[in-house]
Design an enzyme around this catalytic site. Structure first.
Site, PDB file in Angstrom:
ATOM      1  N   HIS A 180      26.769  12.692  45.175  1.00 58.92           N
ATOM      2  CA  HIS A 180      26.137  11.484  44.630  1.00 58.92           C
ATOM      3  C   HIS A 180      27.192  10.430  44.289  1.00 58.92           C
ATOM      4  CE1 HIS A 180      24.550   9.061  41.226  1.00 58.92           C
ATOM      5  NE2 HIS A 180      23.470   9.023  41.989  1.00 58.92           N
ATOM      6  N   CYS A 565      22.749   6.941  60.223  1.00 60.55           N
ATOM      7  CA  CYS A 565      22.904   6.290  58.917  1.00 60.55           C
ATOM      8  C   CYS A 565      23.561   7.209  57.900  1.00 60.55           C
ATOM      9  CB  CYS A 565      21.563   5.774  58.409  1.00 60.55           C
ATOM     10  SG  CYS A 565      20.381   7.087  58.112  1.00 60.55           S
TER      11      CYS A 565
HETATM   12  C1  PEP Z   1      21.556  11.603  55.515  1.00 61.14           C
HETATM   13  O1  PEP Z   1      21.073  12.682  55.177  1.00 61.14           O
HETATM   14  O2  PEP Z   1      22.418  11.483  56.385  1.00 61.14           O
HETATM   15  C2  PEP Z   1      21.118  10.359  54.847  1.00 61.14           C
HETATM   16  C3  PEP Z   1      21.542   9.192  55.262  1.00 61.14           C
HETATM   17  O3  PEP Z   1      20.305  10.471  53.766  1.00 61.14           O
HETATM   18  P1  PEP Z   1      20.821  10.871  52.293  1.00 61.14           P
HETATM   19  O4  PEP Z   1      22.299  10.853  52.316  1.00 61.14           O
HETATM   20  O5  PEP Z   1      20.231   9.857  51.364  1.00 61.14           O
HETATM   21  O6  PEP Z   1      20.222  12.227  52.127  1.00 61.14           O
END
Ligand code: PEP
Ligand code: MG
Length: 621
Positions: A180, A565
């Site tokens: 986080h 992403c």
């Molecule tokens: C991922 O899992 O790559 C993502 C972009 O979502 P998060 O990091 O919010 O789980």
């Protein structure tokens, strides 16, 4: 004059500037100048030349490519293009993209680094100086008083956000590159050192311990997010700057690259920064981040602990205008560019207060006998709900689209907020291109029913305006099963965004929150793995799933848009891979956009068009 290199190295003579030679020996100077020019032309690079002058005769002893820092590297490359010695492509290839972080973030004055206390993971680049605090409330309070603070926690949670927002930098003793703290810090462009296991952070005692040393609240500390160093004292910093040469190089990169670059951003501020740095859209807006603002969290908690759908709807009703205004502001900043909004993803209990804190509060009320029965009862009921929502493996639990299916009213509110915001923007002449993204799909039926909900709400809210709102519905591919059944899923998705953080976690079976602090660093030290797969995409395994899914998806829907992403969107090797397999875009934190633009250009120069692009060109003729 009358000295040798050795004298300079030994420090017995202070060298003069080269211009001194022009005054003292103008002819020699001209010869040296001509030779230097010739050598630079020959090697097409800035030279580090050793020479001597003996009895009025110039001798060249050695020449080699000169060492340079990131800023000089850019200036040299741009100058060489302007002088016709390098092509733009060659200049772009000369840029070491990982060094760009030095330019885009504040750095440390290395000469002043004296006392390195510990070393953790370089989770978010840049340097920060501040007084250390160990809890977010003190950080927020000191921040309000104008003090510069470093927030140190064993790990951060969404509840710490008020402290994270005001601090200069974040330090954690646990958690990896996608923890986080790391993700939030990178998104905000704040320096972060995480997983610094040598530290024992003791918030109750307002101190932390590293070996035999103790650092107490209020002590000055410097964090170097580029190397992971935690330094005692306030080290002078060097400011970042977007130089003329960098702007020029980015312009050349944009002329070349075919891979688009988007930003992960959750606020209008992120969107503005992203656009200034060249983002061609928002690739991931994590809507949960909008729920953590101090004035919203209580309403979110009310929504979660509601006893029935009616009560939940009342809380959601209060959240609706807040979400709508967030989306309106982001759409406005991104006028004319796509904005991918991900529906709520994390497990609900992440928004609730910590169970132990609640139990301690109840114990205090009970033993000290101050507090009414009603107050205690309320607390007991909250404890019951937090316990009920507790999961042993929350990352594999009720999160992502599973939440939206079990509690449809939550997604319903978010979708309504998106389309209301779109409608209001259209009325103001803003061009909106929303892309609604469903997280954590593993089975086609999950997307099918949520897509129906999205289309239904779009009809209800937009009505006639649907024509002016070319929205798309898509999904994240972050569960291996989704990748393996991507052909079916593409039947309901207009885009795939590969969530490579979760996809890496689930493909390897490594917890993204714990692995780096435990065995992963050991694996890397022992060369069992070449890289940390949460930083550099594992092309053999995770990459295979991505390639397979993108290709199966395109077979069903040739116009399918694909991108990534996860944190890999800002990593050079991963960007090369995305280019090679013909993804349309990468999405990364705003401050990594320049790096991604240059890496995407380098990928094109090195690899040419991807086979997917070649096929597309062939189809178009
Ligand atoms: C991922 O899992 O790559 C993502 C972009 O979502 P998060 O990091 O919010 O789980
Ligand atoms: Mg994810």
């Amino acid at each position: 004059m009358n000295a040798q290199g050795e004298d300079v190295v030994a420090g017995v003579r202070t060298p003069l500037s080269i211009s001194a030679l022009q005054n003292e020996m103008p002819e020699i100077y001209d010869q040296l100048f001509q030779a230097a020019k010739q050598l630079e032309k020959r090697y097409k690079d800035m030279q580090d030349i050793e020479f001597t002058v003996e009895r009025n005769k110039l001798y060249l002893l050695q020449t080699r490519n000169g060492k340079r820092n990131a800023q000089a590297a850019l200036k040299i490359a741009v100058d060489l293009v302007k002088e016709g010695l390098l092509s733009k492509h060659e200049a772009l290839q000369r840029i070491e993209v990982s060094h760009l972080d030095q330019l885009l973030h504040r750095g440390i004055d290395e000469k002043s680094v004296k006392d390195v206390l510990a070393k953790g993971l370089p989770a978010s680049p840049g340097a920060a100086v501040g007084q250390i605090v160990f809890d977010p409330d003190t950080a927020a309070e000191w921040g309000r008083e104008g003090k510069k603070v470093i927030l140190a926690r064993s790990e951060t949670t969404p509840e710490d956000i008020h402290g994270v927002l005001v601090c200069e930098g974040i330090l954690t003793s646990r958690g990896g590159m996608t923890s986080h703290a790391a993700v939030v810090a990178r998104g905000m462009g704040k320096p972060c050192v995480c997983g610094c296991e040598e530290l024992r952070i003791l918030p109750e005692e307002k101190r932390m311990v590293a070996g035999s040393r103790t650092i107490t609240e209020g002590d000055w500390l410097t964090l170097d997010g580029a190397t992971g160093r935690v330094i005692v004292g306030a080290v002078p910093l060097q400011e970042a700057e977007m130089t003329e040469e960098l702007v020029q190089m980015l312009q050349w990169a944009d002329e070349v690259r075919t891979l688009k670059v988007r930003a992960n951003g959750d606020t209008p501020h992120d969107a503005r920064v992203a656009r200034q740095l060249g983002a061609e859209g928002i690739g991931l807006c994590r809507t949960e981040h909008m729920f953590f603002a101090p004035n919203r969290l209580p309403v979110v908690q009310q929504m979660i602990v509601a006893d029935n759908p009616e009560e939940r709807k009342q809380a959601l009703h209060k959240l609706l205008p807040m979400q709508q205004s967030d989306f309106e502001a982001i759409f406005t900043e991104m006028d004319g560019l796509p904005v991918t909004i991900r529906l709520l993803d994390p497990p609900l209990h992440e928004f609730l207060p910590n169970l132990q804190d609640l139990q301690q509060r109840l114990a205090a009320l009970t033993y000290e006998q101050d507090g009414s029965e009603a107050e205690k009862e309320e607390l007991r009921s909250l404890i019951g709900k937090v316990q009920m929502l507790h999961e042993t493996n929350p990352m594999l639990g009720q999160r992502g689209c599973r939440l939206g299916i079990v509690y449809p009213e939550i997604y319903d509110m978010q979708i309504e907020a998106i389309f209301r915001a779109a409608s209001a923007c259209i009325d103001r002449g803003v061009a909106v291109i929303p892309e609604i993204m469903v997280p954590l799909v593993g089975h086609v039926n999950e997307l099918k029913i949520l897509r129906e909900l999205i289309d239904f709400v779009a009809d209800q809210v937009l009505g006639e305006k649907r024509r002016d709102c070319p929205y798309k519905v898509g999904t994240m591919i972050e569960v291996p099963r989704a990748a393996l059944t991507a052909g079916q899923i593409a039947g309901y998705a207009e885009f795939f965004s590969f969530g490579t953080n979760d996809l890496t976690q689930m493909t390897f079976g490594y917890s993204r929150d714990d692995a780096e602090g435990k065995f992963l660093t050991h694996y890397i030290d022992k060369k069992l793995l070449a890289h940390n797969p949460f930083q550099v995409l594992d092309t053999e395994g995770v990459g295979q799933l991505i390639e397979l899914a993108a290709s199966a998806g395109r077979t069903v829907r040739p116009a399918l848009k694909t991108g990534i992403c996860g944190e890999h969107g800002g990593d050079k090797d991963s960007i090369f891979f995305c280019h090679r397999i013909g993804l349309d875009y990468v999405s990364c934190s705003p401050y990594r956009i320049p790096l991604a633009r240059i890496a995407a250009a380098q990928a094109y120069i090195e690899l040419g068009n991807s086979p997917v692009q070649e096929q597309a060109f062939a189809r178009i003729g």
